[in-house]
Design a protein around this motif. Structure first.
Motif, short mmCIF file in Angstrom:
data_model
loop_
_atom_site.label_atom_id
_atom_site.label_comp_id
_atom_site.label_asym_id
_atom_site.label_seq_id
_atom_site.Cartn_x
_atom_site.Cartn_y
_atom_site.Cartn_z
N ILE A 1 0.86 -1.19 0.00
CA ILE A 1 0.00 0.00 0.00
C ILE A 1 0.89 1.23 0.00
O ILE A 1 1.69 1.44 0.93
CB ILE A 1 -0.93 0.00 1.23
CG1 ILE A 1 -1.79 -1.26 1.26
CG2 ILE A 1 -1.81 1.25 1.23
CD1 ILE A 1 -2.67 -1.38 2.48
N ASP A 2 0.78 2.06 -1.02
CA ASP A 2 1.68 3.21 -1.17
C ASP A 2 1.44 4.28 -0.12
O ASP A 2 2.39 4.84 0.44
CB ASP A 2 1.53 3.82 -2.58
CG ASP A 2 1.98 2.85 -3.66
OD1 ASP A 2 2.87 2.03 -3.37
OD2 ASP A 2 1.42 2.90 -4.77
N GLU B 1 -3.02 5.27 4.88
CA GLU B 1 -3.98 4.21 4.62
C GLU B 1 -3.44 2.85 5.04
O GLU B 1 -4.18 2.00 5.52
CB GLU B 1 -4.35 4.21 3.14
CG GLU B 1 -5.19 5.41 2.72
CD GLU B 1 -5.61 5.35 1.28
OE1 GLU B 1 -5.05 4.51 0.54
OE2 GLU B 1 -6.49 6.13 0.90
N VAL C 1 -8.43 -3.06 0.89
CA VAL C 1 -7.42 -2.43 0.03
C VAL C 1 -7.99 -2.19 -1.36
O VAL C 1 -7.74 -1.14 -1.97
CB VAL C 1 -6.15 -3.32 -0.03
CG1 VAL C 1 -5.16 -2.76 -1.04
CG2 VAL C 1 -5.52 -3.43 1.35
N ARG C 2 -8.77 -3.12 -1.85
CA ARG C 2 -9.37 -2.94 -3.18
C ARG C 2 -10.33 -1.74 -3.18
O ARG C 2 -10.38 -0.98 -4.16
CB ARG C 2 -10.11 -4.20 -3.59
CG ARG C 2 -10.75 -4.11 -4.97
CD ARG C 2 -11.45 -5.39 -5.35
NE ARG C 2 -10.53 -6.50 -5.51
CZ ARG C 2 -10.89 -7.69 -5.97
NH1 ARG C 2 -12.16 -7.92 -6.31
NH2 ARG C 2 -9.99 -8.65 -6.09
N ASP D 1 -8.28 1.46 -3.33
CA ASP D 1 -7.78 1.67 -4.69
C ASP D 1 -8.89 2.18 -5.60
O ASP D 1 -8.65 3.06 -6.45
CB ASP D 1 -7.20 0.36 -5.24
CG ASP D 1 -5.93 -0.05 -4.53
OD1 ASP D 1 -5.30 0.82 -3.89
OD2 ASP D 1 -5.56 -1.24 -4.60
N TRP D 2 -10.08 1.65 -5.44
CA TRP D 2 -11.21 2.08 -6.27
C TRP D 2 -11.56 3.54 -6.00
O TRP D 2 -11.85 4.31 -6.92
CB TRP D 2 -12.41 1.18 -5.99
CG TRP D 2 -13.63 1.50 -6.79
CD1 TRP D 2 -13.95 1.04 -8.04
CD2 TRP D 2 -14.73 2.35 -6.40
NE1 TRP D 2 -15.15 1.54 -8.45
CE2 TRP D 2 -15.65 2.35 -7.47
CE3 TRP D 2 -15.00 3.09 -5.26
CZ2 TRP D 2 -16.84 3.08 -7.42
CZ3 TRP D 2 -16.18 3.82 -5.21
CH2 TRP D 2 -17.08 3.81 -6.27
N HIS E 1 -9.49 5.82 -5.07
CA HIS E 1 -8.44 6.64 -5.67
C HIS E 1 -8.70 6.85 -7.16
O HIS E 1 -8.43 7.94 -7.69
CB HIS E 1 -7.08 5.98 -5.46
CG HIS E 1 -6.63 5.98 -4.04
ND1 HIS E 1 -5.63 5.17 -3.57
CD2 HIS E 1 -7.06 6.70 -2.96
CE1 HIS E 1 -5.46 5.38 -2.28
NE2 HIS E 1 -6.32 6.31 -1.89
N THR E 2 -9.20 5.83 -7.84
CA THR E 2 -9.48 5.98 -9.27
C THR E 2 -10.59 6.99 -9.54
O THR E 2 -10.69 7.54 -10.64
CB THR E 2 -9.88 4.63 -9.89
OG1 THR E 2 -11.10 4.16 -9.30
CG2 THR E 2 -8.78 3.60 -9.69
#
Length: 402
Positions: free
Chosen positions: A42-43, A47, A88-89, A92-93, A95-96
């Motif tokens: 995780i970058d 988070e 985590v998914r 990421d969603w 962020h998009t």
């Protein structure tokens, strides 16, 4: 999802079994080994800290709290992995879409659920935890409503045929016979059967009857099943070539040293005998729920009270929770004693639909006074002497079904 991620290390299990290493929860240790490298991907540092906090305080804390009396299972490890991955998914969603966890609204969450499968609902615990901790606000994920798992059964005749075979076919492995009967007669889930220990078994001094503690109260077993359990205690051994010891407490030792058999292995073994685990458990539960109030089911079979009540509703059992006094001078349990409901009637091949419910209501008076609880002196299998208040259970053989 790589389910092999959380399999315990055979080498460590061997060292623990030989007491070279201290005892530990192998599935919990496997989760912790997997978690670090996964979260490092995780970058966003903030988070990453949030997800780690969720896994640590929502999942791992509860698993650690039960050790060593209660150890985590493979199925629990899979749940931890699934909820971590879906959290985590979801991040990421977001962020998009140019959103963050702190800034997203209910509309974003609804869109996340609409675009995905039921898998996305697994983020519910993560979202609720984040809201409670102030990492998010005014968002929620509803409970995913599954199909009605209480509507599928096996036929009563098939259930009793399987029970008769397990009771009388000496060619079958004792492990399969005991596990299958605990499932077919007492609706025990395979994960619980797999982790039974010798401390849960007792044998009465007076008549050598066997009892097993599945819930908060001990349950007296019919003699054929009790004999099978005693035989299993004498013969039990796992598939491990090292680490075997008579000090192991598992009733069903598994392939890994110091570990019980897995629920999945039990399911495969019973499937080869034609036993469908979930459907067979459903059939046993609706049978017992038609005869017993929720409090009894909860105490004897280790069911949550809400689950037991739901099964009472499905079975059409609206009888009062408190049974009447025993007739004919038989001692009546003290109403102030919590064990007053420790009575398990004979398993009844209850069918489905309104006809079965009419049959339940029609035969209710005959079932109410069937047994009464008495105090029995018992000796713990392989251990010390104990005294327990035990319920009575008529066997299917006595009822003419086996």
């Amino acid at each position: 999802m790589a389910s092999t991620t959380h399999r315990p290390s055979p080498g460590c299990a061997t060292l623990v079994a030989h007491r070279v290493l201290p005892d530990r929860d192998e599935h919990l240790a496997a989760i912790e080994r997997w978690l670090g490298p996964f979260l490092d991907r995780i970058d966003d540092r903030a988070e990453r800290k949030i997800v780690r906090g969720f896994v640590t305080w929502h999942h791992l804390r509860r698993l650690r709290r039960g050790f060593p009396q209660r150890r985590s299972t493979f199925e629990q490890a899979v749940v931890v992995e699934r909820e971590t991955r879906v959290a985590v998914r979801m991040l990421d969603w977001l962020h998009t879409r140019g959103q963050s966890l702190a800034g997203c609204g209910q509309g974003d969450i609804d869109q996340w659920l609409a675009e995905g499968t039921s898998y996305h609902y697994s983020a519910r615990n993560f979202v609720l935890w984040c809201v409670r901790r102030g990492h998010a606000s005014d968002i929620t994920i509803p409970i995913y409503v599954k199909e009605n798992l209480r509507s599928e059964f096996v036929e009563a005749d098939e259930r009793w045929a399987l029970a008769r075979r397990l009771l009388h076919d000496d060619a079958l492995d004792t492990v399969d016979r005991v596990a299958g009967l605990l499932l077919l007669l007492y609706a025990q889930p395979l994960a619980r059967i797999a982790t039974l220990t010798l401390d849960q078994l007792t044998q009465r001094v007076t008549d050598h009857g066997v009892q097993v503690r599945l819930g908060s109260k001990p349950l007296a077993l019919p003699p054929p099943l009790g004999a099978l359990l005693l035989d299993l205690v004498d013969r039990r051994h796992g598939r491990a070539v090292v680490g075997r010891t008579m000090e192991l407490t598992w009733l069903l030792p598994g392939g890994a040293p110091g570990r019980p058999i897995s629920a999945r292995q039990l399911m495969r073994r019973l499937s080869r005998l034609g036993i469908q685990a979930r459907l067979s458990r459903n059939t046993a539960l609706i049978d017992l729920a038609a005869q017993l109030p929720a409090t009894v089911l909860s105490d004897l079979l280790n069911l949550h009270t809400g689950t037991a009540t739901a099964w009472n509703d499905v079975a059409g059992n609206t009888a009062p929770a408190t049974p009447p006094s025993c007739p004919g001078g038989t001692p009546t349990p003290d109403p102030s004693n919590a064990s007053r409901h420790d009575t398990m009637p004979a398993p009844h091949p209850l069918g489905r639909g309104q006809a079965a419910r009419r049959d339940h209501r029609a035969t209710k008076p005959q079932r109410q006074n069937r047994h009464c609880t008495t105090r029995l002196t018992t000796t713990r299998v392989g251990s010390t002497t104990d005294i327990a208040r035990a319920p009575t259970l008529r066997t299917a053989r006595e009822s003419g079904r086996c």
